[in-house]
Design an enzyme around this catalytic site. Structure first.
Site, PDB file in Angstrom:
ATOM      1  N   ASP A   1       0.868  -1.164   0.000  1.00 42.34           N
ATOM      2  CA  ASP A   1       0.000   0.000   0.000  1.00 42.34           C
ATOM      3  C   ASP A   1       0.914   1.225   0.000  1.00 42.34           C
ATOM      4  OD1 ASP A   1      -2.318   1.558   0.220  1.00 42.34           O
ATOM      5  OD2 ASP A   1      -2.082   1.691   2.389  1.00 42.34           O
TER       6      ASP A   1
ATOM      7  N   THR B   1       0.349   4.644   1.261  1.00 39.44           N
ATOM      8  CA  THR B   1       0.397   5.438   2.485  1.00 39.44           C
ATOM      9  C   THR B   1       0.801   4.574   3.678  1.00 39.44           C
ATOM     10  OG1 THR B   1      -1.379   6.817   1.617  1.00 39.44           O
ATOM     11  CG2 THR B   1      -0.898   7.009   3.962  1.00 39.44           C
TER      12      THR B   1
ATOM     13  N   ASP C   1      -1.651  -0.757   6.002  1.00 42.67           N
ATOM     14  CA  ASP C   1      -1.730  -0.097   7.307  1.00 42.67           C
ATOM     15  C   ASP C   1      -3.137   0.307   7.704  1.00 42.67           C
ATOM     16  OD1 ASP C   1      -2.081   1.967   5.456  1.00 42.67           O
ATOM     17  OD2 ASP C   1      -1.191   3.450   6.812  1.00 42.67           O
TER      18      ASP C   1
END
Length: 470
Positions: free
Chosen positions: A16, A18, A239
């Site tokens: 991912d 971010t 996250d």
């Protein structure tokens, strides 16, 4: 143990954006005064603690000023949130293309998007609605995120090791591509907006592209499944809550230190740091453990193979066991115990073989078979009992050292020193054996020494010819 083995075999890493490639410490770069005034009240009705929300609330002084009828939280599927104000219509805040606008965004903001900035838009409708319609654009917010250190070096290393990297994000694909370029991702990588991909083309796109934008949680999960069905061992790092489905589906999953509780709870491994370079360290640790287990397992199974086969032959042909206990102890220490201890801790970055068990069993069968054949030949050609056991002892040491050398390929200074030490230990073992059984020891004649030398050359040659070529 499952995590270690899977880590060693990973050939696709899905990240991912971010919180993995970027730090997640977002900052507001630009915001119109009109937008700031509206957002200072708008955001006060949300308790979100994601990176975007934290950045906006740090930049603004939020205070509830409206009489609100309904609040709709941001969702990964819709890409927007909304607030219905009594007698004041509805405000929407989120991705521009999901707010019902058909005209392209202003060229200035499109350029910023391509540079890796996140662009969020605030719009208003006079109606009390939950889905954007008849929208008036009020303005945009420009946010930036910091790139983590060591990302380029880590990407380059994965590429050199044949590990495919895919960046999967819910953000605009141009923004994701811009961040990937800043992070040092390969320039020839192709980015695609997954909202424009048909069901028929979905699998092909997943296999052919490296950067994916506007991906829903369900699509992330489906992408992992497609890669697995293609024979890949997939690792996923995320996250947020929107990564949970993909994290659960992946062969092995990671959550960074700053990840949400939901992401951490479903991940196989939770890092105690947000350093991107830890992916390199953990992949190498998995390879080191599995490769070294593969090497030392051959040493242990050789003894087992020989013992079983020779025990059966002894029963059938009435042969006396080839070694006395002290000889077997010396052989085990020099050709199994000591080398396995040191080889286990050696750094090993090689890609894990897909034929783990075949490699171990082949090496064990070859080495054990050579030892069985050597013992049988010695029993056939040598008639003095004391000489038979001593010659078998010598041949077992030679055979064991050859196997240690074979599994140690390719050589380095560390392994050469280890082999030198083992050879010296073998010499000491031979002298110790001569002293221990001195009452039953019969010195070897020249022809018997020649016999040992010839068999030693044959054993060494056979091990050399059956070494792993890669």
């Amino acid at each position: 143990l499952y995590c270690v083995e899977t880590l060693a075999r990973v050939d696709v890493l899905c990240f991912d954006k971010t919180g993995t490639i970027t730090t997640g410490n977002m900052k507001v770069q630009e915001m119109d005064a009109n937008v700031a005034e509206k957002l200072s009240s708008y955001l006060a009705y949300f308790e979100d603690e994601n990176a975007t929300s934290r950045a906006l609330k740090t930049y603004l002084t939020c205070e509830k000023k409206w009489e609100v009828q309904e609040v709709g939280a941001f969702s990964s599927k819709n890409k927007y949130s909304f607030v219905q104000v009594k007698d004041g219509g509805t405000y929407f805040f989120g991705a521009y293309e999901f707010l019902g606008f058909t005209q392209p965004m202003d060229a200035y903001y499109e350029h910023l998007k391509q540079q890796g900035f996140r662009i969020l838009s605030l719009a208003h409708s006079k109606d009390q609605i939950t889905t954007p319609a008849n929208m008036e654009l009020l303005g945009h917010v420009v946010l930036s995120d910091e790139i983590k250190d060591n990302t380029k070096e880590t990407f380059d290393y994965f590429e050199s090791q044949g590990v495919e990297v895919k960046i999967i994000s819910g953000d605009n694909h141009l923004a994701v591509y811009g961040v990937a370029r800043k992070a040092g991702f390969k320039e020839e990588a192709r980015a695609i907006d997954m909202t424009k991909v048909s069901e028929q083309d979905f699998e092909r796109v997943v296999l052919e592209h490296e950067i994916f934008g506007r991906v829903t949680p369900e699509q992330k999960q489906k992408m992992v499944s497609i890669l697995q069905n293609a024979g890949k061992t997939v690792a996923m790092s995320g996250d947020g809550v929107n990564d949970v489905l993909a994290l659960k589906k992946a062969d092995i999953s990671f959550a960074m230190k700053g990840a949400t509780s939901a992401a951490k709870s479903v991940s196989n491994i939770v890092f105690l740091t947000d350093d991107f370079a830890v992916f390199y360290d953990i992949l190498m640790e998995g390879r080191r453990v599995i490769n070294n287990i593969q090497k030392v397992a051959s040493l242990f199974l050789t003894k087992t193979f020989f013992s079983i086969v020779f025990a059966i032959l002894s029963v059938i042909f009435g042969l006396e066991f080839a070694f006395i206990p002290i000889q077997f102890t010396i052989i085990s220490a020099i050709t199994i115990g000591i080398p396995s201890f040191f080889l286990t801790f050696e750094s090993n970055k090689e890609k894990v073989s897909t034929h783990f068990m075949r490699y171990i069993l082949t090496n064990s069968a070859i080495c054990g078979g050579i030892l069985v054949a050597s013992v049988l030949l010695t029993n056939f050609f040598i008639t003095v009992p004391g000489q038979v056991k001593f010659i078998c002892f010598l041949l077992a040491l030679i055979n064991g050292l050859c196997l240690v050398a074979k599994v140690s390929l390719p050589f380095n200074r560390y392994k050469i020193l280890l082999l030198g030490f083992l050879s010296l230990a073998a010499l000491v073992g031979v002298l110790a054996n001569t002293f221990i059984i001195r009452g039953a020891f019969v010195p070897l004649e020249a022809t018997q020494m020649l016999y040992v030398a010839i068999l030693a050359v044959v054993i060494g040659s056979f091990h050399y010819l059956t070494r792993r070529k890669s």
